[in-house]
Design an enzyme around this catalytic site. Sequence first.
Site, PDB file in Angstrom:
ATOM      1  N   TYR A   1       0.823  -1.210   0.000  1.00  0.00           N
ATOM      2  CA  TYR A   1       0.000   0.000   0.000  1.00  0.00           C
ATOM      3  C   TYR A   1       0.864   1.270   0.000  1.00  0.00           C
ATOM      4  O   TYR A   1       0.404   2.324  -0.434  1.00  0.00           O
ATOM      5  CB  TYR A   1      -0.902   0.038   1.243  1.00  0.00           C
ATOM      6  CG  TYR A   1      -2.185  -0.730   1.089  1.00  0.00           C
ATOM      7  CD1 TYR A   1      -2.182  -2.112   0.965  1.00  0.00           C
ATOM      8  CD2 TYR A   1      -3.412  -0.072   1.085  1.00  0.00           C
ATOM      9  CE1 TYR A   1      -3.366  -2.824   0.830  1.00  0.00           C
ATOM     10  CE2 TYR A   1      -4.606  -0.768   0.960  1.00  0.00           C
ATOM     11  CZ  TYR A   1      -4.579  -2.142   0.834  1.00  0.00           C
ATOM     12  OH  TYR A   1      -5.755  -2.830   0.708  1.00  0.00           O
TER      13      TYR A   1
ATOM     14  N   LYS B   1       3.268 -15.325   2.288  1.00  0.00           N
ATOM     15  CA  LYS B   1       3.639 -16.158   1.148  1.00  0.00           C
ATOM     16  C   LYS B   1       5.157 -16.287   1.153  1.00  0.00           C
ATOM     17  O   LYS B   1       5.850 -15.808   0.246  1.00  0.00           O
ATOM     18  CB  LYS B   1       3.137 -15.520  -0.160  1.00  0.00           C
ATOM     19  CG  LYS B   1       1.637 -15.649  -0.390  1.00  0.00           C
ATOM     20  CD  LYS B   1       1.229 -17.028  -0.912  1.00  0.00           C
ATOM     21  CE  LYS B   1       1.628 -17.208  -2.361  1.00  0.00           C
ATOM     22  NZ  LYS B   1       1.278 -18.579  -2.840  1.00  0.00           N
TER      23      LYS B   1
ATOM     24  N   ASP C   1      -2.662 -18.223   0.796  1.00  0.00           N
ATOM     25  CA  ASP C   1      -3.683 -18.824  -0.072  1.00  0.00           C
ATOM     26  C   ASP C   1      -4.409 -19.959   0.654  1.00  0.00           C
ATOM     27  O   ASP C   1      -5.632 -20.074   0.606  1.00  0.00           O
ATOM     28  CB  ASP C   1      -3.081 -19.288  -1.414  1.00  0.00           C
ATOM     29  CG  ASP C   1      -1.822 -20.131  -1.267  1.00  0.00           C
ATOM     30  OD1 ASP C   1      -1.298 -20.249  -0.140  1.00  0.00           O
ATOM     31  OD2 ASP C   1      -1.369 -20.687  -2.290  1.00  0.00           O
TER      32      ASP C   1
ATOM     33  N   ASP D   1      -6.413  -7.198   4.092  1.00  0.00           N
ATOM     34  CA  ASP D   1      -7.567  -6.572   3.441  1.00  0.00           C
ATOM     35  C   ASP D   1      -8.465  -7.651   2.858  1.00  0.00           C
ATOM     36  O   ASP D   1      -9.682  -7.664   3.077  1.00  0.00           O
ATOM     37  CB  ASP D   1      -7.071  -5.625   2.339  1.00  0.00           C
ATOM     38  CG  ASP D   1      -8.209  -4.921   1.622  1.00  0.00           C
ATOM     39  OD1 ASP D   1      -9.155  -4.489   2.301  1.00  0.00           O
ATOM     40  OD2 ASP D   1      -8.160  -4.828   0.375  1.00  0.00           O
TER      41      ASP D   1
ATOM     42  N   ASP E   1     -12.322  -9.309   4.419  1.00  0.00           N
ATOM     43  CA  ASP E   1     -13.603  -9.303   3.703  1.00  0.00           C
ATOM     44  C   ASP E   1     -14.160 -10.724   3.637  1.00  0.00           C
ATOM     45  O   ASP E   1     -15.364 -10.944   3.764  1.00  0.00           O
ATOM     46  CB  ASP E   1     -13.437  -8.764   2.264  1.00  0.00           C
ATOM     47  CG  ASP E   1     -13.842  -7.291   2.121  1.00  0.00           C
ATOM     48  OD1 ASP E   1     -13.583  -6.513   3.067  1.00  0.00           O
ATOM     49  OD2 ASP E   1     -14.419  -6.922   1.073  1.00  0.00           O
TER      50      ASP E   1
HETATM   51  C1  IPM Z   1     -10.489  -1.320   3.754  1.00  0.00           C
HETATM   52  C2  IPM Z   1     -10.570  -0.727   2.357  1.00  0.00           C
HETATM   53  C3  IPM Z   1      -9.386   0.187   2.103  1.00  0.00           C
HETATM   54  C4  IPM Z   1      -8.141  -0.698   2.093  1.00  0.00           C
HETATM   55  C5  IPM Z   1      -9.417   1.047   0.835  1.00  0.00           C
HETATM   56  C6  IPM Z   1     -10.688   1.803   0.672  1.00  0.00           C
HETATM   57  C7  IPM Z   1      -8.239   1.984   0.809  1.00  0.00           C
HETATM   58  O1  IPM Z   1     -10.724  -1.723   1.391  1.00  0.00           O
HETATM   59  O2  IPM Z   1     -10.404  -0.552   4.731  1.00  0.00           O
HETATM   60  O3  IPM Z   1     -10.534  -2.547   3.885  1.00  0.00           O
HETATM   61  O4  IPM Z   1      -7.824  -1.328   1.071  1.00  0.00           O
HETATM   62  O5  IPM Z   1      -7.476  -0.723   3.126  1.00  0.00           O
HETATM   63 MN    MN Z   2     -11.023  -3.716   2.248  1.00  0.00          MN
END
Ligand code: IPM
Ligand code: MN
Length: 351
Positions: A137, A188, A221, A245, A249
């Site tokens: 990032y 990884k 993975d 990240d 999710d």
């Molecule tokens: C998160 C989001 C952010 C990230 C983006 C919007 C910069 O996806 O907070 O998970 O990738 O960190």
């Molecule tokens: Mn995210």
Amino acid sequence: MSSLLLLPGDGIGPEVTAEVRRVAERLTNDLVIEERPFGGASYDAYGTPLTDETLAAAKASDAVLKGPIGGPKWDGATQRHLRPEAGLLALRAGMEVFANLRPAICFESLADASTLKREVIEGVDMMIVRELTGGVYFGQPRGIEAMPDGGRRGVDTQVYTTHEIERVARVAFELARGRRNKVTSAEKSNVMETGLLWREVVTELHARDYADVTLEHMLADNTAMQLVRAPRQFDVIVTDNLFGDILSDEAAQLTGSLGMLPSASLGAPGKPGLFEPIHGSAPDIAGRGWANPLSTILSFEMALRWSLGRPDLADRLSGAVKAALDGGARTRDLGGSMSTTEMADAVLAGL
Ligand code: IPM
Ligand code: MN
Ligand code: NAD
């Protein structure tokens, strides 16, 4: 008196943060709430997603609660460094909040709300610790450049130092001691230099200071697969910025919906934390009053616990969320029909 900086953000952000304000006002009179535009809203007002004044206000507050930012309006036209997402990265870096705690808990009454089978997700209670201010990032060089043959080349740089790895791993080990005493470190190391360094640093720190904690190394993975195969095996997962990240999710769906997952981003002790739901601005449902406010309400719960020194109020709030869910409160993402405000009403009723 404590101070909370509220950054409503974009899309569903203002809808869900408005509910947090109601919850906060019901819970306590000891909190001064200041609100500022951030992300796309700040770009529209000031030409930048994060103003110097907002960053200064964030650092001077006791905690920052942020709604999601971004959306199609700012995707194409705006230069990358002026996009809402760039403002978020600058806020995280500026506040030096390197450890992002993303708890994924399957509330018993929501075990049927996920697309995954009840017997797989029942009892899930894990903490993903995502490194937040390093890795791909932030690594340099980055950019898109023209090549002599007329093609173009995109470059991102994944980079980690021992210091960055050690400090976030330390947070994971400390958290594990207060939980089920197990850390899974995901990287990884089979293909990446940063992955290899990550594994070495975590192994050394474990041997030196945390030998009482069970440590397991897992390739990222495989971790993604294990999360949906047998998620109860995980207690604390520590991983880098990008894997964290993605894996968080994925973990959100174990709880029923992305609209359930809060987060806390912490830096050095005594510095303000940044609290935000892990989901985005949900442009597909923004403005309709359908968004689930619980991820943002639970982010406020984490602020009470980690930055505002009010674990008593945090306990009351998480109890009220659980009671609302047990009572059948469901927004659309959870298979119900409640509006954002009705879901918050259900939580307020429990307070
Ligand atoms: C998160 C989001 C952010 C990230 C983006 C919007 C910069 O996806 O907070 O998970 O990738 O960190
Ligand atoms: Mn995210
Ligand atoms: P998203 O998380 O906004 O949405 C993914 C799906 O989940 C959508 O169908 C959405 O409706 C649903 N969803 C998300 N939150 C919900 C909630 N609270 N209640 C009910 N449903 C919910 O992801 P996206 O569509 O890929 O991204 C949209 C924008 O958000 C992008 O600009 C992205 O950069 C940004 N984003 C910001 C943050 C942040 O501010 N921390 C995080 C992720 C994405």
